[in-house]
Design a protein around this motif. Structure first.
Motif, mmCIF file in Angstrom:
data_model
loop_
_atom_site.group_PDB
_atom_site.id
_atom_site.type_symbol
_atom_site.label_atom_id
_atom_site.label_comp_id
_atom_site.label_asym_id
_atom_site.label_seq_id
_atom_site.Cartn_x
_atom_site.Cartn_y
_atom_site.Cartn_z
ATOM 1 N N THR A 304 23.784 0.298 7.137
ATOM 2 C CA THR A 304 25.080 0.983 7.035
ATOM 3 C C THR A 304 25.086 1.961 5.858
ATOM 4 O OG1 THR A 304 26.227 -0.913 8.000
ATOM 5 C CG2 THR A 304 27.555 0.655 6.759
ATOM 6 N N ASN A 305 24.563 1.516 4.707
ATOM 7 C CA ASN A 305 24.478 2.410 3.545
ATOM 8 C C ASN A 305 23.563 3.596 3.831
ATOM 9 O OD1 ASN A 305 26.219 1.079 1.815
ATOM 10 N ND2 ASN A 305 24.635 -0.267 1.013
ATOM 11 N N ALA A 306 22.443 3.339 4.518
ATOM 12 C CA ALA A 306 21.516 4.419 4.840
ATOM 13 C C ALA A 306 22.179 5.448 5.745
ATOM 14 C CB ALA A 306 20.262 3.851 5.503
ATOM 15 N N HIS A 307 22.984 4.984 6.700
ATOM 16 C CA HIS A 307 23.670 5.902 7.607
ATOM 17 C C HIS A 307 24.744 6.701 6.894
ATOM 18 C CE1 HIS A 307 26.631 7.024 10.748
ATOM 19 N NE2 HIS A 307 25.539 7.270 11.450
ATOM 20 N N ARG A 308 25.452 6.069 5.959
ATOM 21 C CA ARG A 308 26.560 6.740 5.273
ATOM 22 C C ARG A 308 26.085 7.707 4.200
ATOM 23 N NH1 ARG A 308 30.802 1.763 4.089
ATOM 24 N NH2 ARG A 308 31.481 1.424 6.248
ATOM 25 N N HIS A 309 25.069 7.291 3.439
ATOM 26 C CA HIS A 309 24.708 8.024 2.233
ATOM 27 C C HIS A 309 23.353 8.716 2.310
ATOM 28 C CE1 HIS A 309 28.150 6.085 0.401
ATOM 29 N NE2 HIS A 309 27.671 4.906 0.771
ATOM 30 N N GLY A 310 22.553 8.467 3.338
ATOM 31 C CA GLY A 310 21.248 9.107 3.432
ATOM 32 C C GLY A 310 21.352 10.567 3.788
ATOM 33 N N SER A 311 20.298 11.329 3.453
ATOM 34 C CA SER A 311 20.307 12.756 3.758
ATOM 35 C C SER A 311 20.006 13.023 5.222
ATOM 36 C CB SER A 311 19.263 13.469 2.890
ATOM 37 O OG SER A 311 17.969 12.994 3.197
ATOM 38 N N PRO A 313 19.454 10.858 9.360
ATOM 39 C CA PRO A 313 19.625 9.592 10.090
ATOM 40 C C PRO A 313 18.306 8.872 10.262
ATOM 41 C CG PRO A 313 19.652 11.425 11.625
ATOM 42 C CD PRO A 313 19.541 12.030 10.242
ATOM 43 N N ALA A 314 17.778 8.322 9.177
ATOM 44 C CA ALA A 314 16.490 7.637 9.230
ATOM 45 C C ALA A 314 16.441 6.549 8.174
ATOM 46 C CB ALA A 314 15.339 8.627 9.014
ATOM 47 N N ALA A 315 15.696 5.480 8.484
ATOM 48 C CA ALA A 315 15.522 4.390 7.533
ATOM 49 C C ALA A 315 14.286 3.589 7.932
ATOM 50 C CB ALA A 315 16.748 3.488 7.499
ATOM 51 N N SER A 316 13.738 2.890 6.952
ATOM 52 C CA SER A 316 12.582 2.025 7.171
ATOM 53 C C SER A 316 12.953 0.616 6.738
ATOM 54 C CB SER A 316 11.376 2.534 6.364
ATOM 55 O OG SER A 316 10.308 1.617 6.425
ATOM 56 N N VAL A 317 12.708 -0.360 7.624
ATOM 57 C CA VAL A 317 13.062 -1.752 7.351
ATOM 58 C C VAL A 317 11.800 -2.611 7.472
ATOM 59 C CG1 VAL A 317 14.481 -3.717 8.022
ATOM 60 C CG2 VAL A 317 15.388 -1.393 8.241
ATOM 61 N N THR A 330 12.841 -5.167 2.619
ATOM 62 C CA THR A 330 12.770 -3.842 1.995
ATOM 63 C C THR A 330 13.387 -2.824 2.937
ATOM 64 O OG1 THR A 330 10.714 -4.440 0.864
ATOM 65 C CG2 THR A 330 11.280 -2.102 0.959
ATOM 66 N N ILE A 331 14.355 -2.081 2.433
ATOM 67 C CA ILE A 331 15.022 -1.031 3.218
ATOM 68 C C ILE A 331 14.940 0.262 2.419
ATOM 69 C CG2 ILE A 331 17.148 -0.293 4.355
ATOM 70 C CD1 ILE A 331 17.994 -3.226 4.429
ATOM 71 N N ILE A 332 14.404 1.315 3.039
ATOM 72 C CA ILE A 332 14.224 2.603 2.370
ATOM 73 C C ILE A 332 14.827 3.690 3.241
ATOM 74 C CG2 ILE A 332 12.566 4.241 1.408
ATOM 75 C CD1 ILE A 332 10.582 1.931 1.165
ATOM 76 N N ASN A 333 15.593 4.581 2.621
ATOM 77 C CA ASN A 333 16.102 5.747 3.345
ATOM 78 C C ASN A 333 16.035 6.966 2.436
ATOM 79 O OD1 ASN A 333 18.710 4.245 2.204
ATOM 80 N ND2 ASN A 333 19.159 6.437 2.255
ATOM 81 N N PRO A 334 15.779 8.158 2.972
ATOM 82 C CA PRO A 334 15.668 9.368 2.145
ATOM 83 C C PRO A 334 17.014 9.809 1.604
ATOM 84 C CG PRO A 334 15.529 9.933 4.469
ATOM 85 C CD PRO A 334 15.542 8.437 4.409
ATOM 86 N N LEU A 335 16.982 10.322 0.365
ATOM 87 C CA LEU A 335 18.179 10.901 -0.246
ATOM 88 C C LEU A 335 18.147 12.413 -0.209
ATOM 89 C CD1 LEU A 335 18.723 8.644 -3.377
ATOM 90 C CD2 LEU A 335 20.051 8.672 -1.278
#
Length: 383
Positions: A304-311, A313-317, A330-335
């Motif tokens: 949810t944080n990655a979708h709201r605040h990421g640059s 629509p992508a994330a790694s879990v 571990t959850i990583i998303n680009p800023l």
């Protein structure tokens, strides 16, 4: 600011206030003395003899001791001296400066205009002035404007800093309230989730115990199986109860998802348009129910944080773990760069994650790293 020391923000007692009084009197007498030397106070045509002029100036300087408590009264009382005494011009300027700090702007401006007007009276009362009247007006106007301008600036500066301090304190208080509310909400949510699981465990224990009570006679093998089931159920119920002790429970909700429901969660996020690189390396039997549910909620909030605040629509879990070695998430998303989105500012979701991890006895860290937002949680997984 040095000149602001002449009129402290505090009351009328204390070392700083006495220092302010001393500085004010010294500056007033120094300015008046210079004006006496440069002006025509010692001329035969002066309205007051030089000793009387100096005495008037010293008396005016002594009145500055009460200028902070009575800025208007002291200034009004000293202004007439400006028409007869050169030495008194120093204390008058200090009084105007104090009035400009303590009073509404229109009041010291009016007092300043009256001070400039006394230059004309001084010129008329002087028998043989050395300079033209415009010189007196210009000189007194310049120093009066300087005193008023600096005083009004100091007043505005103090109001601004006080407003900023109040705003900062209010924002800090509001943020603390939001954080506390987030913790309470997360605890209540955990309590609701635990309620059904505990109720299920206790129902199984009651069922096995009731069966033994009804049947009367059972074989040793059946008794061992039933006792083992009761012991296991009680042990699991106690483990889950420890995680909920002290957390207020509200209305019950349906059973909550666990680690086995992560593929469905990731699929739903992908259907919403977000690219998720998901990897799970966990034994087939999986972790305990409580641990699995905690991991699910952490990943859910992290996405949810990655979708709201990421640059983008992508994330790694990444989920890895085993019994006796713990569970690592571990959850990583680009800023992104300057044009990308920023890291979460309110952090209420992250506060909920931290609260959930703490109740589970684990650790969590999160924050931006190299244009990425990284969330890592480690949860204990007993052997």
């Amino acid at each position: 600011m040095f000149f602001a020391l002449l009129v402290p923000d505090s009351g009328d007692t204390g070392p700083r206030d006495r220092l302010a009084d001393g500085i004010a009197i010294v500056l007033a007498l120094a300015y008046g003395s210079v004006m006496v030397v440069l002006g025509d106070a010692a001329d035969p045509g002066a309205f007051l003899p030089l000793p009387a002029d100096v005495a008037a100036g010293v008396a005016a300087a002594a009145a500055l001791l009460v200028r902070r408590r009575h800025p208007l009264g002291v200034t009004v009382a000293l202004l007439p001296l400006g028409a007869i005494s050169v030495m008194a011009t120093g204390p008058i300027l200090i009084a105007l400066f104090t009035a400009a700090i303590r009073l509404p702007a229109r009041v010291p401006i009016l007092l300043g205009a009256l001070n400039v007007a006394t230059a004309g009276l001084y010129f008329l009362l002087h028998d043989r002035p050395a300079a033209d009247i415009w010189v007196d007006f210009a000189m007194r106007g310049v120093v009066t404007a300087a005193a008023l301008g600096w005083g009004l600036f100091t007043q505005a500066y103090r109001r601004l800093t006080a407003s900023l301090r109040d705003q900062a304190a209010r924002l800090e208080s509001e943020q603390q309230l939001r954080a506390d509310q987030a913790r309470l909400t997360e605890r209540a949510r955990i309590a609701r989730e635990m309620h059904d699981v505990l109720a299920h465990r206790m129902s199984l224990i009651s069922l096995h115990a009731g069966a033994l009570e009804v049947r009367g006679t059972v074989s040793a093998e059946e008794l061992s199986i039933a006792a083992g089931a009761i012991r296991t159920g009680a042990h699991d119920a106690l483990d889950e109860l420890r995680a909920v002790v002290g957390v207020a429970r509200t209305r019950p909700e349906p059973p909550q998802p666990g680690l086995g429901d992560l593929p469905e969660l990731v699929a739903g996020v992908r259907e919403a348009g977000m690219s998720v690189d998901f990897t799970s390396v966990v034994p087939a039997d999986g972790p305990p129910v409580v641990l699995g549910r905690t991991a699910y909620r952490i990943i859910q909030e992290g996405l949810t944080n990655a979708h709201r605040h990421g640059s983008g629509p992508a994330a790694s879990v990444r989920v890895r773990g085993a019994a006796g070695h713990g569970l690592r998430i571990t959850i990583i998303n680009p800023l992104g760069g300057t044009g990308g989105a920023a890291a979460p500012r309110d952090g209420l979701g992250l506060i909920g994650i931290a609260e959930r991890v703490a109740l589970a006895g684990g650790t969590v860290r999160f924050g931006p790293e190299r244009e990425e937002f990284r969330l890592e949680a480690e949860l204990p997984w007993p052997a």
